[in-house]
Design a protein around this motif. Structure first.
Motif, mmCIF file in Angstrom:
data_model
loop_
_atom_site.group_PDB
_atom_site.id
_atom_site.type_symbol
_atom_site.label_atom_id
_atom_site.label_comp_id
_atom_site.label_asym_id
_atom_site.label_seq_id
_atom_site.Cartn_x
_atom_site.Cartn_y
_atom_site.Cartn_z
ATOM 1 N N THR A 2 -18.695 29.568 1.829
ATOM 2 C CA THR A 2 -17.264 29.750 2.030
ATOM 3 C C THR A 2 -16.586 28.396 2.090
ATOM 4 O O THR A 2 -17.205 27.374 2.372
ATOM 5 C CB THR A 2 -16.988 30.510 3.345
ATOM 6 N N ILE A 3 -15.287 28.411 1.843
ATOM 7 C CA ILE A 3 -14.519 27.185 1.921
ATOM 8 C C ILE A 3 -14.022 27.006 3.349
ATOM 9 O O ILE A 3 -13.457 27.921 3.936
ATOM 10 C CB ILE A 3 -13.325 27.216 0.954
ATOM 11 N N ALA A 4 -14.240 25.812 3.920
ATOM 12 C CA ALA A 4 -13.765 25.506 5.262
ATOM 13 C C ALA A 4 -12.678 24.446 5.149
ATOM 14 O O ALA A 4 -12.970 23.286 4.885
ATOM 15 C CB ALA A 4 -14.904 25.003 6.141
ATOM 16 N N TRP A 5 -11.428 24.843 5.336
ATOM 17 C CA TRP A 5 -10.320 23.921 5.089
ATOM 18 C C TRP A 5 -9.818 23.247 6.353
ATOM 19 O O TRP A 5 -8.842 22.522 6.309
ATOM 20 C CB TRP A 5 -9.161 24.664 4.429
ATOM 21 N N GLU A 6 -10.471 23.445 7.490
ATOM 22 C CA GLU A 6 -9.987 22.878 8.747
ATOM 23 C C GLU A 6 -10.888 21.767 9.261
ATOM 24 O O GLU A 6 -10.903 21.453 10.434
ATOM 25 C CB GLU A 6 -9.870 23.983 9.822
ATOM 26 N N ALA A 110 -16.479 25.424 -7.349
ATOM 27 C CA ALA A 110 -16.172 26.757 -6.829
ATOM 28 C C ALA A 110 -15.665 26.683 -5.395
ATOM 29 O O ALA A 110 -14.703 27.367 -5.022
ATOM 30 C CB ALA A 110 -17.409 27.652 -6.918
ATOM 31 N N LEU A 111 -16.299 25.841 -4.578
ATOM 32 C CA LEU A 111 -15.868 25.698 -3.190
ATOM 33 C C LEU A 111 -14.465 25.118 -3.089
ATOM 34 O O LEU A 111 -13.726 25.406 -2.150
ATOM 35 C CB LEU A 111 -16.856 24.803 -2.433
ATOM 36 N N GLY A 116 -16.131 28.963 -12.128
ATOM 37 C CA GLY A 116 -16.333 29.009 -13.571
ATOM 38 C C GLY A 116 -16.408 27.660 -14.240
ATOM 39 O O GLY A 116 -16.416 27.585 -15.472
ATOM 40 N N PHE A 117 -16.469 26.577 -13.466
ATOM 41 C CA PHE A 117 -16.577 25.242 -14.047
ATOM 42 C C PHE A 117 -17.925 25.095 -14.745
ATOM 43 O O PHE A 117 -18.959 25.381 -14.170
ATOM 44 C CB PHE A 117 -16.434 24.196 -12.937
ATOM 45 N N ASP A 179 -21.107 12.462 -0.320
ATOM 46 C CA ASP A 179 -19.768 13.058 -0.393
ATOM 47 C C ASP A 179 -19.424 13.403 -1.843
ATOM 48 O O ASP A 179 -19.760 12.666 -2.772
ATOM 49 C CB ASP A 179 -18.716 12.090 0.141
ATOM 50 N N ALA A 180 -18.732 14.514 -2.017
ATOM 51 C CA ALA A 180 -18.257 14.928 -3.343
ATOM 52 C C ALA A 180 -16.748 15.104 -3.286
ATOM 53 O O ALA A 180 -16.221 15.666 -2.318
ATOM 54 C CB ALA A 180 -18.917 16.224 -3.780
ATOM 55 N N VAL A 181 -16.065 14.617 -4.305
ATOM 56 C CA VAL A 181 -14.618 14.796 -4.413
ATOM 57 C C VAL A 181 -14.348 15.698 -5.620
ATOM 58 O O VAL A 181 -14.917 15.489 -6.690
ATOM 59 C CB VAL A 181 -13.880 13.457 -4.602
ATOM 60 N N VAL A 182 -13.489 16.689 -5.415
ATOM 61 C CA VAL A 182 -13.111 17.603 -6.501
ATOM 62 C C VAL A 182 -11.594 17.603 -6.617
ATOM 63 O O VAL A 182 -10.902 17.737 -5.610
ATOM 64 C CB VAL A 182 -13.605 19.037 -6.230
ATOM 65 N N TRP A 183 -11.094 17.410 -7.833
ATOM 66 C CA TRP A 183 -9.662 17.549 -8.030
ATOM 67 C C TRP A 183 -9.384 18.221 -9.369
ATOM 68 O O TRP A 183 -10.071 18.005 -10.353
ATOM 69 C CB TRP A 183 -8.937 16.208 -7.911
ATOM 70 N N GLY A 184 -8.373 19.088 -9.336
ATOM 71 C CA GLY A 184 -8.015 19.838 -10.543
ATOM 72 C C GLY A 184 -6.677 20.507 -10.349
ATOM 73 O O GLY A 184 -5.965 20.237 -9.381
#
Length: 218
Positions: A2-6, A110-111, A116-117, A179-184
């Motif tokens: 799951t995505i944890a945005w906090e 996906a996170l 679908g990447f 660490d991983a950075v994702v931007w789109g």
């Protein structure tokens, strides 16, 4: 998963993860890529397609050493910036992208909200102390609908992340091993770079930083 945005901590297939949004469509997944076999794969790829200093179209040597894996590899020389299926140094196809690389990139995307990447290119950069990557946009891909997934291994670095315009404010974010950075999406063409790498010694990489950048280039 799951995505944890906090900013919460939760176990992940690739380590203990903390998600840190840095803008609309952009997030740092802290501690996401801690699989030690990633570096073994980098060494294997570099044995087939060695790290090298490419040149800008203007003839300037790029300070960061580079190689690639996947169906396409990013290259730069007097002819310009582009993707090629073959390594110009060896004349061979670029090494195949390892399954663990692809799985990690797809899971990270996906996170971050980009399911679908399917990356077809992985640019591998090797930084040594004193080297930087100036602010730039990733614009050499065939389209901009897929995100960028960037993974940091080894020495810590300071990531600069701005907006879609060159004059937009630029924030600085510390990146550590794993660490991983994702931007789109709205952030896909944001300007970004790495400040000059500081001296140090990492137990897994020694005096360098390895960066994996996954893209859908074709």
């Amino acid at each position: 998963m799951t995505i944890a945005w906090e900013g919460s901590m939760e176990p992940d297939l690739f380590g203990t993860r903390r998600d840190e949004p840095i803008g609309s469509g952009a997030v740092i997944l802290r501690g996401f890529a801690l699989d030690p076999a990633m570096l073994d794969e980098v060494a294997r790829i570099a044995g087939l397609s060695p790290f090298r200093h490419m040149q800008t179209p203007g003839g300037r040597r790029i300070g960061v050493e580079m190689t690639n894996c996947g169906a396409l590899g990013w290259v730069s020389d007097r002819r310009g910036y582009r993707y090629e299926p073959r390594d110009p140094l060896t004349g061979q196809l670029w090494p195949e992208m390892p399954p663990r690389f692809r799985q990690l990139a797809e899971a990270a995307a996906a996170l971050a909200g980009f399911p679908g990447f399917r990356p077809d290119a992985c640019l591998i950069n090797r930084y040594v102390p004193g080297v930087k990557m100036g602010l730039h946009q990733d614009r050499d891909e065939a389209g901009f609908d897929a995100p960028i997934v960037s993974v940091s291994l080894g020495l810590p670095a300071t990531f600069q992340f701005g907006g879609p315009e060159r004059g937009d404010p630029v924030a600085k974010h510390s990146l550590n091993h794993g660490d991983a950075v994702v931007w789109g999406g709205p952030a896909r063409l944001n300007w970004h770079g790495i400040l000059t790498l500081r001296r140090g010694e990492h137990p897994l990489t020694g005096a360098c930083r390895i960066n994996l950048t996954f893209r859908r280039a074709g």
